[in-house]
Each structure stands twice: as C-alpha cells, then as structure tokens.
Write a protein that holds these residues in place. Structure first.
Motif, PDB file in Angstrom:
ATOM      1  N   ASP A  20       0.855  -1.190   0.000  1.00 35.41           N
ATOM      2  CA  ASP A  20       0.000   0.000   0.000  1.00 35.41           C
ATOM      3  C   ASP A  20       0.888   1.237   0.000  1.00 35.41           C
ATOM      4  O   ASP A  20       1.520   1.558   1.003  1.00 35.41           O
ATOM      5  CB  ASP A  20      -0.906  -0.019   1.230  1.00 35.41           C
ATOM      6  N   THR A  21       0.921   1.919  -1.121  1.00 33.95           N
ATOM      7  CA  THR A  21       1.800   3.088  -1.260  1.00 33.95           C
ATOM      8  C   THR A  21       1.142   4.385  -0.797  1.00 33.95           C
ATOM      9  O   THR A  21       1.701   5.455  -0.995  1.00 33.95           O
ATOM     10  CB  THR A  21       2.263   3.244  -2.720  1.00 33.95           C
ATOM     11  N   THR A  22      -0.009   4.287  -0.153  1.00 33.81           N
ATOM     12  CA  THR A  22      -0.696   5.494   0.316  1.00 33.81           C
ATOM     13  C   THR A  22      -0.596   5.672   1.826  1.00 33.81           C
ATOM     14  O   THR A  22      -1.155   6.615   2.375  1.00 33.81           O
ATOM     15  CB  THR A  22      -2.188   5.461  -0.074  1.00 33.81           C
ATOM     16  N   ALA A  26       4.651   4.816   3.694  1.00 35.67           N
ATOM     17  CA  ALA A  26       5.093   5.044   2.311  1.00 35.67           C
ATOM     18  C   ALA A  26       5.547   6.482   2.121  1.00 35.67           C
ATOM     19  O   ALA A  26       6.580   6.741   1.496  1.00 35.67           O
ATOM     20  CB  ALA A  26       3.970   4.704   1.341  1.00 35.67           C
ATOM     21  N   LYS A  27       4.796   7.406   2.660  1.00 36.88           N
ATOM     22  CA  LYS A  27       5.175   8.821   2.545  1.00 36.88           C
ATOM     23  C   LYS A  27       6.488   9.095   3.277  1.00 36.88           C
ATOM     24  O   LYS A  27       7.341   9.833   2.786  1.00 36.88           O
ATOM     25  CB  LYS A  27       4.058   9.708   3.078  1.00 36.88           C
ATOM     26  N   MET A  28       6.663   8.478   4.441  1.00 31.98           N
ATOM     27  CA  MET A  28       7.892   8.643   5.207  1.00 31.98           C
ATOM     28  C   MET A  28       9.085   8.107   4.411  1.00 31.98           C
ATOM     29  O   MET A  28      10.132   8.754   4.342  1.00 31.98           O
ATOM     30  CB  MET A  28       7.777   7.898   6.535  1.00 31.98           C
ATOM     31  N   LEU A  98      14.432  -1.542  -2.309  1.00 31.52           N
ATOM     32  CA  LEU A  98      14.610  -1.503  -0.852  1.00 31.52           C
ATOM     33  C   LEU A  98      13.427  -0.801  -0.201  1.00 31.52           C
ATOM     34  O   LEU A  98      12.914  -1.244   0.827  1.00 31.52           O
ATOM     35  CB  LEU A  98      15.915  -0.809  -0.481  1.00 31.52           C
ATOM     36  N   LYS A  99      12.965   0.263  -0.826  1.00 31.09           N
ATOM     37  CA  LYS A  99      11.815   1.010  -0.295  1.00 31.09           C
ATOM     38  C   LYS A  99      10.576   0.109  -0.230  1.00 31.09           C
ATOM     39  O   LYS A  99       9.836   0.118   0.755  1.00 31.09           O
ATOM     40  CB  LYS A  99      11.538   2.221  -1.185  1.00 31.09           C
ATOM     41  N   VAL A 100      10.365  -0.686  -1.264  1.00 27.11           N
ATOM     42  CA  VAL A 100       9.218  -1.602  -1.288  1.00 27.11           C
ATOM     43  C   VAL A 100       9.348  -2.657  -0.192  1.00 27.11           C
ATOM     44  O   VAL A 100       8.382  -2.954   0.513  1.00 27.11           O
ATOM     45  CB  VAL A 100       9.067  -2.267  -2.681  1.00 27.11           C
ATOM     46  N   GLU A 101      10.558  -3.199  -0.011  1.00 29.37           N
ATOM     47  CA  GLU A 101      10.772  -4.194   1.035  1.00 29.37           C
ATOM     48  C   GLU A 101      10.555  -3.597   2.427  1.00 29.37           C
ATOM     49  O   GLU A 101       9.973  -4.228   3.301  1.00 29.37           O
ATOM     50  CB  GLU A 101      12.174  -4.802   0.933  1.00 29.37           C
ATOM     51  N   LEU A 102      11.024  -2.374   2.631  1.00 30.63           N
ATOM     52  CA  LEU A 102      10.800  -1.709   3.924  1.00 30.63           C
ATOM     53  C   LEU A 102       9.314  -1.479   4.156  1.00 30.63           C
ATOM     54  O   LEU A 102       8.814  -1.683   5.264  1.00 30.63           O
ATOM     55  CB  LEU A 102      11.553  -0.380   3.978  1.00 30.63           C
ATOM     56  N   LEU A 103       8.612  -1.082   3.127  1.00 31.73           N
ATOM     57  CA  LEU A 103       7.173  -0.841   3.264  1.00 31.73           C
ATOM     58  C   LEU A 103       6.443  -2.143   3.594  1.00 31.73           C
ATOM     59  O   LEU A 103       5.578  -2.169   4.468  1.00 31.73           O
ATOM     60  CB  LEU A 103       6.628  -0.216   1.985  1.00 31.73           C
ATOM     61  N   ARG A 104       6.810  -3.234   2.947  1.00 35.94           N
ATOM     62  CA  ARG A 104       6.215  -4.542   3.274  1.00 35.94           C
ATOM     63  C   ARG A 104       6.495  -4.915   4.724  1.00 35.94           C
ATOM     64  O   ARG A 104       5.623  -5.412   5.425  1.00 35.94           O
ATOM     65  CB  ARG A 104       6.745  -5.631   2.341  1.00 35.94           C
TER      66      ARG A 104
END
Length: 132
Positions: A20-22, A26-28, A98-104
């Motif tokens: 979820d990129t919202t 995700a913003k952080m 990396l950003k996607v993995e952190l968000l997951r």
C-alpha cells in the motif's frame, strides 16, 4: 494464540497483501534519501538479530517460560522472512526495491502489533515487536 488465528490475521494477509503506497509509512520512506533507506534497513535487520539472540538466551539459560513462549518464535520467523531479501537490496544501487521491502516490513509489523493487541495471552510479547 492459536496457529489458525495467526494464519488468518497475520500470515495470510501478509502473503496476499499488495504494498500500500498510500500509507504514512510510504510517505515517510519517499522522503528518505538512499542513505536513510539503507540505515533503516540495517537497523531493522540488527534489531531482529538482537531480539532473536536475546530470546534464545532467555529460553536457553534463564528459563523464563512465562515470558517467552512459542508464539513469539512464530512471529519472529515471519519477521525474518520479511527481512530476508533486505541484505541484497542494501548493496543494489536501485533503492526503489529496498523502499518496497521496507514498506512490506512496516505493514507486517503493523499486522503483528494488531494481532498481539487482540489475541496475545501474554502482552509482554508486544514489547519485542515494537522494538523491531
């Protein structure tokens, strides 16, 4: 906590879930530099290894059975699964992965904390996961 409850409320949503990129997370992460993303990933990996080391030490040497139960190891195994790809992304020049993995990871951590709040018999377990 039952294994069925864990599967229903944490494991299945995590494995089915889209990123979820919202979210606030995700913003952080969007505001982080590449170096900031790497530092966050390193911190979470270090915290996971530290938590595992401390829990194994407690389990093996202190025998504090009322504090450490099998549920915490089940949850830590899922966190380890979530973080297992991070080392390869730390050295990859494309930090979007990396950003996607952190968000997951952040989404999983949120699921785990909700699960502990609702279903854990021993609320001390939450302290371990808040620190990850």
């Amino acid at each position: 906590m039952s294994f069925h409850t864990f599967v229903e409320h944490v494991r299945n949503p995590y494995f089915r879930g889209e990123v979820d990129t919202t979210t606030v997370f995700a913003k952080m992460l969007d505001e982080c530099s590449d170096e900031g993303l790497v530092k966050r990933a390193q911190k979470h990996l270090t915290n996971l290894l530290t938590a595992q080391r401390e829990l194994f030490s407690i389990k093996m040497y202190a025998a504090l059975e009322e504090y450490v139960n099998n549920d915490i190891f089940l949850l830590l195994s899922l966190v380890a699964d979530a973080l297992h790809n991070m080392p390869q992304y730390l050295t990859n020049p494309n930090k979007e992965e990396l950003k996607v993995e952190l968000l997951r990871f952040y989404q999983l951590k949120e699921l785990i904390l909700q699960y502990i709040s609702e279903f854990a018999e021993n609320k001390n377990v939450k302290i371990v996961f808040e620190a990850l």
